[in-house]
Design an enzyme around this catalytic site. Structure first.
Site, mmCIF file in Angstrom:
data_model
loop_
_atom_site.group_PDB
_atom_site.id
_atom_site.type_symbol
_atom_site.label_atom_id
_atom_site.label_comp_id
_atom_site.label_asym_id
_atom_site.label_seq_id
_atom_site.Cartn_x
_atom_site.Cartn_y
_atom_site.Cartn_z
ATOM 1 C CG HIS A 1 -1.988 1.082 1.121
ATOM 2 N ND1 HIS A 1 -2.969 1.070 0.149
ATOM 3 C CD2 HIS A 1 -2.215 2.195 1.866
ATOM 4 C CE1 HIS A 1 -3.758 2.125 0.307
ATOM 5 N NE2 HIS A 1 -3.320 2.824 1.346
ATOM 6 C CG HIS B 1 -1.562 6.840 -0.864
ATOM 7 N ND1 HIS B 1 -2.583 6.575 -1.754
ATOM 8 C CD2 HIS B 1 -1.986 6.363 0.331
ATOM 9 C CE1 HIS B 1 -3.583 5.970 -1.117
ATOM 10 N NE2 HIS B 1 -3.237 5.829 0.147
ATOM 11 N NE ARG C 1 -13.955 8.184 4.566
ATOM 12 C CZ ARG C 1 -13.038 8.829 3.864
ATOM 13 N NH1 ARG C 1 -13.332 9.957 3.242
ATOM 14 N NH2 ARG C 1 -11.811 8.365 3.768
ATOM 15 C CG HIS D 1 -8.096 3.657 1.819
ATOM 16 N ND1 HIS D 1 -8.089 4.728 0.953
ATOM 17 C CD2 HIS D 1 -6.797 3.335 2.011
ATOM 18 C CE1 HIS D 1 -6.853 5.041 0.626
ATOM 19 N NE2 HIS D 1 -6.042 4.204 1.257
ATOM 20 C CD GLU E 1 -6.814 5.552 7.150
ATOM 21 O OE1 GLU E 1 -5.705 6.058 7.395
ATOM 22 O OE2 GLU E 1 -7.361 5.614 6.031
ATOM 23 C CG HIS F 1 -5.708 1.726 6.808
ATOM 24 N ND1 HIS F 1 -4.362 1.885 7.085
ATOM 25 C CD2 HIS F 1 -5.983 2.568 5.768
ATOM 26 C CE1 HIS F 1 -3.841 2.782 6.254
ATOM 27 N NE2 HIS F 1 -4.799 3.199 5.436
ATOM 28 C CG ASP G 1 -1.118 4.666 4.054
ATOM 29 O OD1 ASP G 1 -1.391 5.212 2.972
ATOM 30 O OD2 ASP G 1 -1.881 4.707 5.023
#
Length: 442
Positions: free
Chosen positions: A59, A61, A211, A233, A236, A270, A321
């Protein structure tokens, strides 16, 4: 043409063996033998230290690397802030990136990963479009920048192209989020169809979160991802659970299960705040749970139920992450040490358990099931640790040395698909490259 290496010590299966000779041909192990069975031909190249299978960072970013040192102690709103205030600072970096600066930052970040022993990365990619939300001439220009960055850094990549359509449940994208959205899941899928993988590149998919992807759009993403890695995700933040319960009357895990998004190729990233029913659903589907302890503690997310997930049948993987730290050894031991703090008990995970999570289980979750073991037919990935550093000297050179003593700086060399990289000599160079790339991104 084949090349042989003498591994002073090597993790073969669940045991550390002495003087293992491996022969590499066309990027794969074609022989893994004890030294005494050699036939006396050309002397193998000696790799001193403890050699492990290649490590997987499940994971990432990449652009978050520009935040290190800028957000951990920043005072916002009268205090140190929260996940949500950190997110505002992350958005500021995302707003400025171009394909060129994204490539430079990602390449430098991936080189840092390589030097830490990582041979494949799962890039959770949602920075798709121009700052005003319009597509580039090549709609996948940002994704292609990441693929090129990994190739030029020397590691494999699973590009987890991420569907991101909303700023929250029932809310349209706003601000920098317009860069993330394709409008709907069908248009997202059409764009992803144009991406092509190869031997070192897997094209996977991701649901950013419950979301950011409306309930009725999730099945389209799940369908697009069939047979490929699908990451998401999950839970989390407590606020995510509360919002999902209020809008849909169920937990995020229950929503994903109802939408057909849980399965053997699903990785729940997560998975911090779960109910007993969530644990049963994730375990029953044989999903993976990707823990990112250095980020989860940096953001104050909490300590997830790693042991309980495994006991229910889920499989553990690891990621860095936000790159507050890029050190897979720290991620491994943090799973055990954080759970000790949460439970006031020791002994939840063995070193071998955690090495499995960081190696073959992680690679499989990224679509590289033929990586992560020192075995015939596997990709020729090796991470060789210095056993004479101040951290590792006198530790006994077993699996516990790698998990509970070593750090990224103890990596002496890394082999990816048969290509050997001497990492100690390049760390200073990587530091300069990171400095220049981060200044360009900020």
């Amino acid at each position: 043409m084949s090349t042989s290496y003498l591994l002073e010590k090597a993790l073969v299966g669940d045991r550390v063996e002495d003087d293992v000779v491996v022969t590499v041909e066309d990027g794969r192990f074609v022989d893994v033998l004890p030294r005494h069975t050699g036939d006396g031909d050309a002397r193998p190249i000696r790799l001193a230290g403890l050699s492990l299978p290649g490590l997987a960072n499940c994971h990432s970013h990449a652009f978050h690397r520009a935040l290190r040192g800028h957000t951990q102690g920043s005072h916002t709103r009268g205090g140190l802030g929260s996940f949500w205030t950190w997110r505002e600072q992350m958005y500021a970096v995302a707003e400025r990136l171009t394909p060129e600066t994204y490539y430079e930052l990602a390449r430098a970040t991936y080189r840092e990963m390589l030097a830490a022993g990582i041979t494949a990365v799962g890039e959770f990619h949602y920075l798709h479009h121009q700052p005003d939300g319009t597509a580039y001439a090549d709609p996948n220009e940002m994704g292609h920048a990441l693929i090129a960055a990994a190739r030029d850094a020397g590691i494999r990549i699973a590009l987890l192209d991420t569907c991101y359509l909303a700023s929250g449940i029932g809310k349209e994208p706003e601000g920098v989020q317009v860069r993330y959205s394709d409008g709907d899941a069908d248009r997202w899928a059409e764009r992803v169809d144009a991406l092509k993988g190869d031997d070192s590149t897997v094209i996977g998919a991701a649901i950013h979160s419950v979301r950011a992807v409306p309930k009725d759009q999730i099945p389209t993403v799940s369908h697009q991802a069939r047979g490929k890695p699908l990451h998401v995700h999950l839970s989390e933040q407590v606020a995510e659970n509360e919002q999902c319960l209020a809008a849909h009357g169920c937990t995020p895990t229950e929503l994903l299960e109802g939408a057909g998004a849980l399965g053997e190729m699903t990785s729940a990233v997560h998975a911090t705040h779960l109910t007993d029913h969530d644990l049963a659903l994730l375990g029953g589907s044989q999903a993976r749970a990707c823990f990112c302890p250095t980020t989860e503690r940096d953001l104050g997310d909490g300590v997830g139920p790693a042991r309980a997930l495994a006991d229910h049948g889920a499989r553990l993987t690891l990621g860095s992450d936000s790159h507050a730290v890029i050190d897979p050894f720290e991620e491994m031991r943090a799973v055990e040490l954080d759970e000790r703090l949460a439970t006031q008990k020791r002994g939840h995970w063995t070193a071998i358990d955690l090495l499995h999570a960081a190696t073959h289980e992680g690679h499989a979750s990224l679509g590289f099931p033929d990586a992560g073991r020192i075995a015939v037919g596997q990709r020729a990935d090796l991470v060789t640790l210095d056993l004479t550093s101040p951290r590792t000297a006198g530790t006994g050179a077993g699996p516990e040395t790698a998990v509970f003593a070593a750090v990224a700086e103890d990596v002496r060399s890394v082999m990816v698909d048969g290509v050997l990289h001497e990492t100690a000599a390049t760390r200073h160079e990587i530091g300069h490259e990171l400095q220049a790339a981060i200044e360009g991104a900020r």
